[in-house]
Design a protein around this motif. Structure first.
Motif, PDB file in Angstrom:
ATOM      1  N   LYS A  20       0.698  -1.250  -0.065  1.00  9.38           N
ATOM      2  CA  LYS A  20      -0.073   0.030  -0.015  1.00  9.38           C
ATOM      3  C   LYS A  20       0.830   1.327   0.036  1.00  9.38           C
ATOM      4  O   LYS A  20       0.731   2.096  -0.710  1.00  9.38           O
ATOM      5  CB  LYS A  20      -1.039  -0.139   1.167  1.00  9.38           C
ATOM      6  CG  LYS A  20      -1.916   1.215   1.286  1.00  9.38           C
ATOM      7  CD  LYS A  20      -2.738   1.255   2.503  1.00  9.38           C
ATOM      8  CE  LYS A  20      -3.918   2.386   2.493  1.00  9.38           C
ATOM      9  NZ  LYS A  20      -4.860   2.277   3.484  1.00  9.38           N
ATOM     10  N   ARG A  23       2.408   1.862  -3.346  1.00  9.46           N
ATOM     11  CA  ARG A  23       1.663   2.282  -4.373  1.00  9.46           C
ATOM     12  C   ARG A  23       1.224   3.933  -4.219  1.00  9.46           C
ATOM     13  O   ARG A  23       1.319   4.698  -5.037  1.00  9.46           O
ATOM     14  CB  ARG A  23       0.162   1.571  -4.321  1.00  9.46           C
ATOM     15  CG  ARG A  23      -0.859   2.097  -5.213  1.00  9.46           C
ATOM     16  CD  ARG A  23      -2.152   1.414  -5.012  1.00  9.46           C
ATOM     17  NE  ARG A  23      -2.647   1.257  -3.664  1.00  9.46           N
ATOM     18  CZ  ARG A  23      -3.597   2.305  -2.875  1.00  9.46           C
ATOM     19  NH1 ARG A  23      -3.759   3.268  -3.615  1.00  9.46           N
ATOM     20  NH2 ARG A  23      -3.811   1.882  -1.813  1.00  9.46           N
ATOM     21  N   LEU A  24       0.996   4.233  -2.653  1.00  7.95           N
ATOM     22  CA  LEU A  24       0.902   5.694  -2.265  1.00  7.95           C
ATOM     23  C   LEU A  24       2.065   6.515  -2.874  1.00  7.95           C
ATOM     24  O   LEU A  24       1.820   7.624  -3.463  1.00  7.95           O
ATOM     25  CB  LEU A  24       0.718   5.772  -0.965  1.00  7.95           C
ATOM     26  CG  LEU A  24      -0.753   5.317  -0.646  1.00  7.95           C
ATOM     27  CD1 LEU A  24      -0.725   5.063   0.965  1.00  7.95           C
ATOM     28  CD2 LEU A  24      -1.862   6.239  -0.966  1.00  7.95           C
ATOM     29  N   GLU A  26       4.035   5.469  -5.276  1.00 12.86           N
ATOM     30  CA  GLU A  26       4.235   5.827  -6.854  1.00 12.86           C
ATOM     31  C   GLU A  26       3.114   6.986  -7.260  1.00 12.86           C
ATOM     32  O   GLU A  26       3.454   7.917  -8.150  1.00 12.86           O
ATOM     33  CB  GLU A  26       3.778   4.396  -7.264  1.00 12.86           C
ATOM     34  CG  GLU A  26       3.734   4.438  -8.995  1.00 12.86           C
ATOM     35  CD  GLU A  26       5.232   4.748  -9.546  1.00 12.86           C
ATOM     36  OE1 GLU A  26       5.160   5.233 -10.641  1.00 12.86           O
ATOM     37  OE2 GLU A  26       6.130   4.420  -8.665  1.00 12.86           O
ATOM     38  N   GLU A  27       2.094   7.036  -6.622  1.00 10.89           N
ATOM     39  CA  GLU A  27       0.994   7.914  -7.006  1.00 10.89           C
ATOM     40  C   GLU A  27       1.518   9.343  -6.763  1.00 10.89           C
ATOM     41  O   GLU A  27       1.073  10.278  -7.525  1.00 10.89           O
ATOM     42  CB  GLU A  27      -0.160   7.674  -6.185  1.00 10.89           C
ATOM     43  CG  GLU A  27      -1.152   6.563  -6.670  1.00 10.89           C
ATOM     44  CD  GLU A  27      -2.287   6.073  -5.849  1.00 10.89           C
ATOM     45  OE1 GLU A  27      -2.441   6.866  -4.723  1.00 10.89           O
ATOM     46  OE2 GLU A  27      -2.948   5.156  -5.988  1.00 10.89           O
ATOM     47  N   ALA A  28       2.401   9.565  -5.675  1.00 10.64           N
ATOM     48  CA  ALA A  28       2.771  10.893  -5.111  1.00 10.64           C
ATOM     49  C   ALA A  28       4.144  11.299  -5.726  1.00 10.64           C
ATOM     50  O   ALA A  28       4.675  12.212  -5.702  1.00 10.64           O
ATOM     51  CB  ALA A  28       2.954  10.921  -3.450  1.00 10.64           C
ATOM     52  N   GLY A  29       4.679  10.457  -6.595  1.00 12.00           N
ATOM     53  CA  GLY A  29       5.954  10.674  -7.304  1.00 12.00           C
ATOM     54  C   GLY A  29       6.901  10.815  -5.925  1.00 12.00           C
ATOM     55  O   GLY A  29       8.014  11.814  -6.296  1.00 12.00           O
ATOM     56  N   LYS A  72      10.780   3.045  -1.709  1.00 11.14           N
ATOM     57  CA  LYS A  72       9.874   2.483  -2.365  1.00 11.14           C
ATOM     58  C   LYS A  72      10.256   1.107  -2.865  1.00 11.14           C
ATOM     59  O   LYS A  72      11.408   0.875  -3.742  1.00 11.14           O
ATOM     60  CB  LYS A  72       9.201   3.331  -3.553  1.00 11.14           C
ATOM     61  CG  LYS A  72       8.137   2.665  -4.181  1.00 11.14           C
ATOM     62  CD  LYS A  72       7.666   3.683  -5.298  1.00 11.14           C
ATOM     63  CE  LYS A  72       8.740   3.741  -6.481  1.00 11.14           C
ATOM     64  NZ  LYS A  72       8.467   4.785  -7.449  1.00 11.14           N
ATOM     65  N   ALA A 158       0.356  11.045   1.276  1.00  9.42           N
ATOM     66  CA  ALA A 158       0.752   9.465   1.425  1.00  9.42           C
ATOM     67  C   ALA A 158       0.779   8.887   2.688  1.00  9.42           C
ATOM     68  O   ALA A 158       0.101   7.664   2.995  1.00  9.42           O
ATOM     69  CB  ALA A 158       2.149   9.262   0.605  1.00  9.42           C
ATOM     70  N   ARG A 161      -2.784   8.349   4.120  1.00 14.98           N
ATOM     71  CA  ARG A 161      -3.599   7.456   3.648  1.00 14.98           C
ATOM     72  C   ARG A 161      -3.129   5.859   4.063  1.00 14.98           C
ATOM     73  O   ARG A 161      -3.961   5.476   4.330  1.00 14.98           O
ATOM     74  CB  ARG A 161      -3.360   7.394   2.022  1.00 14.98           C
ATOM     75  CG  ARG A 161      -4.131   8.820   1.465  1.00 14.98           C
ATOM     76  CD  ARG A 161      -5.418   8.868   1.355  1.00 14.98           C
ATOM     77  NE  ARG A 161      -5.850  10.344   1.923  1.00 14.98           N
ATOM     78  CZ  ARG A 161      -6.874  10.804   2.307  1.00 14.98           C
ATOM     79  NH1 ARG A 161      -8.041   9.928   2.286  1.00 14.98           N
ATOM     80  NH2 ARG A 161      -7.089  12.191   2.899  1.00 14.98           N
TER      81      ARG A 161
END
Length: 396
Positions: A20, A23-24, A26-29, A72, A158, A161
């Protein structure tokens, strides 16, 4: 990998959902996170926090600054940066991170060790996630000066979440914290007599919570017709009401509830006023379940509030809670606390925990409020500590 305590570090089995978090990120760069807030470092360390700095971070000319570094997709590159005295903590109960650097006394030596670790894992020029509100300027300046080519990215969202859905162990702590706070508040109300001053009542509650192994955070207290919740020499008089709103924590997890007391028997008007507050609470509860958008609860509560005879001086609010008192899900805009209700239109998830509160500032009878803690379930919700939600008699 060996740490600086001379022990062989344990295998990198993280105490949180790494998939998780990956993924968070990756979404946030974000390539690597350097977490520095007490709540997020505690979470990423599986509940560990150093007791020496529980009350105050300041020491000498600087402050305690724990750090958790997570790359990551690579838990084996994780590190914990802490105070020199934490080496003994690690010896007794080894930390999960493969690298442990317990060698700091302030912010700059902590930042320096973080730089060394980032160099070791080859991430000095990556996208580094930080917590801007929890990273002192001197530590950030040092990171920036030694990490040539790095780009700092805000990792706050991130990490929020990541913590939003609670584990079974977290839910147990939150449930127990709520139960113990309720026990403490009811014991305090029952023991309070005519003439008891607000400061005395607050001190009694502190002792009640501490004796139940809670960490006392605060007590917001009103007596009589006053809406002032600060401590004072004001004394409780026969026939007056009391509102007691307390926050305490169990191993860092917050309990935050409000209950009502009365010195004597509540009259018919008081019964009706608390029933109005309860009807708004119940309207909100009726829409709470996993999969339902948070806005459904808000709309139902606000419709009930609008129809209330006391609508002009009554307010409804709800917010997420866990390691801190206002966290994801963010359901309603709260300008004093500086966040927007960005999660109102999103489905609630099983395992989220929310606080639901209705506050009536009656111009004559005083401050009347219920605040309850709910854990979202697939079929609806579980209320943590349902006791004491009616009028509780003082002086018994």
């Amino acid at each position: 990998m060996n740490d600086n305590t001379g022990q062989t570090a344990p295998a990198a089995v993280a105490p949180f959902d790494t998939a998780k978090l990956d993924r968070l990120m990756e979404e946030a760069g974000i390539d690597v996170i350097v977490a520095t807030s007490k709540h997020n470092t505690q979470y990423l360390m599986g509940g560990y926090k150093f007791i020496f700095f529980a009350a105050m971070d300041a020491i000498g000319h600087s402050r305690y600054l724990p750090m958790v570094i997570y790359e990551k997709g690579t838990p084996d590159h994780s590190a914990y940066v802490g105070n020199r005295m934490e080496g003994a903590e690690h010896q007794n109960n080894p930390f999960w991170t493969p690298a442990v650097h317990t060698a700091t006394w302030g912010t700059q030596d902590a930042a320096g060790l973080a730089v060394e670790h980032l160099r070791k894992i080859g991430k000095t020029g990556g996208r580094i996630g930080i917590e801007p509100a929890f990273l002192p300027s001197d530590a950030r300046d040092l990171l920036a000066s030694r990490l040539d080519g790095a780009r700092f990215v805000d990792a706050t969202h991130a990490l929020e979440r990541l913590r939003a859905v609670k584990t079974a162990d977290e839910l147990a702590k939150l449930r127990r914290a709520s139960e113990l706070i309720t026990d403490s508040m009811l014991a305090t109300i029952a023991a309070t007599r005519v003439g008891s001053m607000k400061m005395e009542i607050i001190e009694r509650l502190r002792r009640e919570e501490t004796n139940r192994s809670l960490h006392f955070d605060y007590c917001l207290l009103t007596l009589g017709s006053s809406h002032n919740r600060a401590g004072s020499p004001q004394a409780w008089a026969e026939g007056e009401i009391l509102s007691i709103d307390s926050g305490g924590n169990l191993h860092g997890y917050i309990g935050d509830l409000c209950r009502m007391g009365v010195l004597g028997e509540p009259d018919a008007e008081l019964e009706d006023l608390l029933a109005e507050v309860e009807s708004i609470q119940q309207a909100a509860f009726s829409r709470v379940r996993a999969g339902a958008a948070g806005i459904e609860m808000i709309v139902a509560a606000e419709a009930e509030l609008k129809a209330s005879p006391s609508a002009a001086f009554t307010d409804f609010f709800c917010h997420g809670m866990g390691l801190i008192s206002h966290e994801a899900p963010f359901l309603m805009t709260n300008h004093p606390v500086a966040y927007d209700g960005i999660d109102a239109d999103k489905p609630l998830e099983a395992g989220m925990v929310i606080s639901v509160e209705t506050t009536m500032l009656h111009p004559k009878r005083g401050f009347i409020k219920l605040e309850d803690t709910l854990a979202i379930t697939h079929g609806g919700y579980e209320m943590f500590s349902e006791r004491g939600r009616s009028w509780n008699r003082g002086g018994v």
